[in-house]
Design a protein around this motif. Structure first.
Motif, PDB file in Angstrom:
ATOM      1  N   SER A 224      40.424  42.092 -35.445  1.00 33.50           N
ATOM      2  CA  SER A 224      40.785  43.500 -35.232  1.00 33.50           C
ATOM      3  C   SER A 224      39.887  44.195 -34.226  1.00 33.50           C
ATOM      4  O   SER A 224      40.285  45.184 -33.613  1.00 33.50           O
ATOM      5  CB  SER A 224      40.762  44.253 -36.563  1.00 33.50           C
ATOM      6  OG  SER A 224      39.475  44.190 -37.160  1.00 33.50           O
TER       7      SER A 224
ATOM      8  N   CYS B 182      41.013  43.252 -29.898  1.00 32.47           N
ATOM      9  CA  CYS B 182      42.377  43.355 -29.364  1.00 32.47           C
ATOM     10  C   CYS B 182      42.573  44.514 -28.392  1.00 32.47           C
ATOM     11  O   CYS B 182      43.715  44.882 -28.089  1.00 32.47           O
ATOM     12  CB  CYS B 182      43.382  43.467 -30.508  1.00 32.47           C
ATOM     13  SG  CYS B 182      43.509  41.953 -31.481  1.00 32.47           S
TER      14      CYS B 182
ATOM     15  N   LEU C 184      47.599  44.562 -34.027  1.00 31.83           N
ATOM     16  CA  LEU C 184      47.431  43.154 -34.369  1.00 31.83           C
ATOM     17  C   LEU C 184      48.767  42.431 -34.411  1.00 31.83           C
ATOM     18  O   LEU C 184      48.886  41.292 -33.955  1.00 31.83           O
ATOM     19  CB  LEU C 184      46.722  43.033 -35.716  1.00 31.83           C
ATOM     20  CG  LEU C 184      45.265  43.494 -35.752  1.00 31.83           C
ATOM     21  CD1 LEU C 184      44.785  43.595 -37.188  1.00 31.83           C
ATOM     22  CD2 LEU C 184      44.385  42.545 -34.974  1.00 31.83           C
TER      23      LEU C 184
ATOM     24  N   CYS D 234      39.634  41.000 -40.249  1.00 36.72           N
ATOM     25  CA  CYS D 234      39.458  42.456 -40.150  1.00 36.72           C
ATOM     26  C   CYS D 234      38.220  42.828 -40.950  1.00 36.72           C
ATOM     27  O   CYS D 234      38.321  43.346 -42.073  1.00 36.72           O
ATOM     28  CB  CYS D 234      40.689  43.180 -40.673  1.00 36.72           C
ATOM     29  SG  CYS D 234      42.229  42.765 -39.827  1.00 36.72           S
TER      30      CYS D 234
ATOM     31  N   GLU E  68      48.179  45.146 -42.567  1.00 36.71           N
ATOM     32  CA  GLU E  68      48.125  44.330 -41.352  1.00 36.71           C
ATOM     33  C   GLU E  68      48.628  42.913 -41.635  1.00 36.71           C
ATOM     34  O   GLU E  68      49.354  42.325 -40.821  1.00 36.71           O
ATOM     35  CB  GLU E  68      46.698  44.276 -40.804  1.00 36.71           C
ATOM     36  CG  GLU E  68      46.168  45.599 -40.283  1.00 36.71           C
ATOM     37  CD  GLU E  68      46.832  46.040 -38.981  1.00 36.71           C
ATOM     38  OE1 GLU E  68      47.721  45.346 -38.458  1.00 36.71           O
ATOM     39  OE2 GLU E  68      46.440  47.113 -38.472  1.00 36.71           O
TER      40      GLU E  68
END
Length: 219
Positions: A12, A15, A20, A39, A50
């Motif tokens: 996470s 990026c 994500l 994460c 997520e």
């Protein structure tokens, strides 16, 4: 199997602000077959969402693993998400207990960086075969994506560990396309990448390139 080929650690913090799930989708279209969702500083409820979002893109195409958070993995399964397992570190819940929690069919990966950790992992699987499915070995190079990484192994250190492991070893730690020959020659069965896909301008193209190079280098 998660212990072989190119393996995406979808981090996470790496990026560049993109969702994500967007990166997961691009990587899956590019051909990735294993995605570990990491994460580190995310609250459990947000991490769970997520996982559920990424699973919509990986389901039927790639193995989706949850980093460290066994509770999030179990919650995602309870919510109906198609997630296949977890990857844990040496300081997390003991690996034998994690296996009891996630059941015999789930994938379980364990990070290892020293000869002692490899010996311990071998012993666990000798005592109870199938407890651990593969090892994540590194860091091969220093990397900003994991501030607490152990002393970098380099290719020689990676080769020593891979040769002493009874399990498939996925190399990790600051790796990109240029590392593929060194990783393959070390005897590792797979190579995990983070920024090489997560931070790429075109994650799909980056994935395709990595897979082509890997397939062209492995016997």
């Amino acid at each position: 199997m998660p212990g072989s080929g190119i393996y995406l650690v979808l981090d996470s913090a790496s990026c560049a602000g993109r969702p994500l799930a967007e990166i997961a989708k691009a990587a899956v279209v590019g051909g990735i077959r294993t995605v570990q969702l990491r994460c580190k500083d995310m609250p459990a409820a947000e991490f769970l969402q997520e996982v559920i979002s990424c699973a919509r893109h990986t389901s039927g195409h790639a193995t989706l693993l949850v980093n460290d958070r066994v509770d999030v993995y179990l919650a995602a399964r309870a919510a109906g998400a198609d997630v296949q397992g977890v990857h844990i570190g040496q300081s997390d819940i003991p690996v034998a207990l994690v296996r009891e929690l996630i059941g015999p069919e789930a994938v379980l990966g364990l990070s290892a960086a020293t000869a002692a950790e490899i010996t311990a992992a071998n012993l666990v699987n000798e005592r109870t075969p199938g407890t651990i499915d593969y090892l994540g070995v590194g860091a091969v190079h220093a990397t900003p994506t994991k501030a607490d990484h152990p002393e970098p192994l380099g290719y020689e250190g990676l080769a020593r560990i891979a040769s002493s492991s009874a399990l498939g070893c996925v190399a990790i730690g600051g790796l990109d396309a240029s590392d593929i020959p060194g990783v393959v020659s070390s005897g590792a069965t797979g190579m995990a990448v983070v920024r090489a896909i997560c931070a790429a301008g075109d994650p799909r193209a980056a994935t395709e390139n990595l897979l082509t190079l890997w397939e062209g280098t492995t016997p």
